[in-house]
Design an enzyme around this catalytic site. Structure first.
Site, PDB file in Angstrom:
ATOM      1  N   PHE A   1       0.832  -1.201   0.000  1.00 42.03           N
ATOM      2  CA  PHE A   1       0.000   0.000   0.000  1.00 42.03           C
ATOM      3  C   PHE A   1       0.867   1.252   0.000  1.00 42.03           C
ATOM      4  O   PHE A   1       1.889   1.313   0.700  1.00 42.03           O
ATOM      5  CB  PHE A   1      -0.871   0.063   1.259  1.00 42.03           C
ATOM      6  N   ASP A   2       0.428   2.262  -0.712  1.00 40.47           N
ATOM      7  CA  ASP A   2       0.929   3.617  -0.511  1.00 40.47           C
ATOM      8  C   ASP A   2       0.326   4.141   0.795  1.00 40.47           C
ATOM      9  O   ASP A   2      -0.634   3.578   1.329  1.00 40.47           O
ATOM     10  CB  ASP A   2       0.517   4.492  -1.690  1.00 40.47           C
ATOM     11  N   GLY A   3       0.883   5.233   1.300  1.00 41.73           N
ATOM     12  CA  GLY A   3       0.407   5.773   2.565  1.00 41.73           C
ATOM     13  C   GLY A   3      -0.667   6.842   2.405  1.00 41.73           C
ATOM     14  O   GLY A   3      -1.865   6.576   2.538  1.00 41.73           O
TER      15      GLY A   3
ATOM     16  N   ASP B   1      -2.536   6.155  -4.992  1.00 39.56           N
ATOM     17  CA  ASP B   1      -3.517   7.143  -5.437  1.00 39.56           C
ATOM     18  C   ASP B   1      -3.044   7.969  -6.618  1.00 39.56           C
ATOM     19  O   ASP B   1      -3.865   8.631  -7.267  1.00 39.56           O
ATOM     20  CB  ASP B   1      -3.876   8.088  -4.281  1.00 39.56           C
TER      21      ASP B   1
ATOM     22  N   PHE C   1      -1.334  -0.722  -4.215  1.00 42.38           N
ATOM     23  CA  PHE C   1      -2.375   0.292  -4.312  1.00 42.38           C
ATOM     24  C   PHE C   1      -1.774   1.678  -4.102  1.00 42.38           C
ATOM     25  O   PHE C   1      -1.089   1.921  -3.097  1.00 42.38           O
ATOM     26  CB  PHE C   1      -3.465   0.053  -3.266  1.00 42.38           C
TER      27      PHE C   1
END
Length: 305
Positions: free
Chosen positions: A164-166, A278, A276
């Site tokens: 995951f991105d943060g 954004d 993932f």
């Protein structure tokens, strides 16, 4: 029967299988030609799609156990008629998918809450945006690039690895807004000032929590799931992230603070089954290395319109 205690993932046909030729016919010749094509080819197996390996490993968690830990549900814009080819392929590959919603062109995201899904994966950005806008974790599965998907540890390792991105994914985008409005210096200053103040949860916090709950059923040494945070943040902006996860009491197995470095090779080294993020730019880079889901949430996507 309920979904209590299960990890539930909803997935579209085009995310699970390679339906690019059928979609091309739909885009260029219309719905009637698409329906004829799928019915004429319903005995021809579909090739695995971008999210196929993720689904296979998720469902493998149900082996050697008396209870079903993971449920994968097909949420498809196909009709039941054209969807027969999809179920034929599911049966061929031995995927334990028994539930589906075929909506005949309508958006299937509406069934995410009814199925209690912790995650919705689709190749249709509009469906993903609709789900996210209503508070459900969702991502657009991006097509492979022609030179994409070089061999990684994920190809030979049965452990499920999700990265995951943060900011704007696991966390809210409050820090990202400071960065975009004030630059790196103001961002770093703000994060130091608020280091002990937990970040708000982002759209994927609940999915990470569901993974954490599933992980807690195994010993650390034998856990078949491994998670990673892969963020462009570097020191000193790392502290707030660490303290946020600690305050949530949610486990993250690996944390990579890259200080602006490109993420692709690090995700390949981690062996991610999916990542993932954004930001479109990051996703375009990472999908050369691993399966990638774009999370159209937060200021980065507001700016891009």
């Amino acid at each position: 029967m309920t979904f209590d205690g299960k990890l539930v993932v909803g997935i579209s046909s085009r995310a699970l299988f390679d339906m690019s030729e059928g979609h091309r016919i739909f885009e260029t010749e219309g719905i009637d030609a698409y329906c004829r094509y799928q019915i004429e080819h319903e005995e021809k197996l579909l090739e695995p799609g971008v999210a196929y390996e993720l689904v296979r490993k998720l469902l493998a968690l149900n082996r050697d156990t008396e209870c079903t830990r993971v449920e994968v549900i097909l949420l498809s814009r196909n009709s039941a008629d054209t969807g027969l080819r999809v179920f034929n392929s599911i049966e061929h590959y031995g995927l334990g998918i028994t539930r589906a919603a075929f909506t005949n062109g309508a958006s299937p995201w509406r069934y995410v809450p009814a199925f209690c899904a912790h995650l919705f994966l689709s190749a249709d950005p509009s469906d993903v945006v609709a789900a996210l806008d209503r508070g459900y974790p969702a991502a657009t599965i991006l097509p492979r690039l022609t030179d994409a998907m070089v061999s990684t540890q994920a190809d030979i390792d049965e452990q499920l690895r999700i990265a995951f991105d943060g900011d704007a994914v696991l966390f809210g985008d409050v820090a990202e807004r400071v960065f975009r409005q004030g630059g790196l210096e103001e961002f770093s200053s703000s994060e130091q000032q608020h280091a002990r103040e937990p970040l708000p949860g982002g759209p994927f916090k609940s999915f990470l929590a569901a993974l954490h709950s599933l992980q807690s059923e195994y010993s650390a040494q034998a856990c078949p799931i491994r998670t990673a945070l892969v963020t462009a943040r570097g020191a000193p902006a790392h502290e707030r992230v660490i303290r946020t996860l600690r305050s949530w009491e949610i486990r993250i197995d690996e944390a990579l603070f890259l200080g602006g470095l490109s993420k692709g090779e690090f995700l390949q080294a981690f062996g991610a089954d999916i990542f993932f993020d954004d930001q479109h730019g990051h996703c375009e880079s990472t999908r050369r290395h691993v399966a990638t889901g774009h999370v159209p949430h937060g200021i980065a996507n507001e700016a891009s319109g």
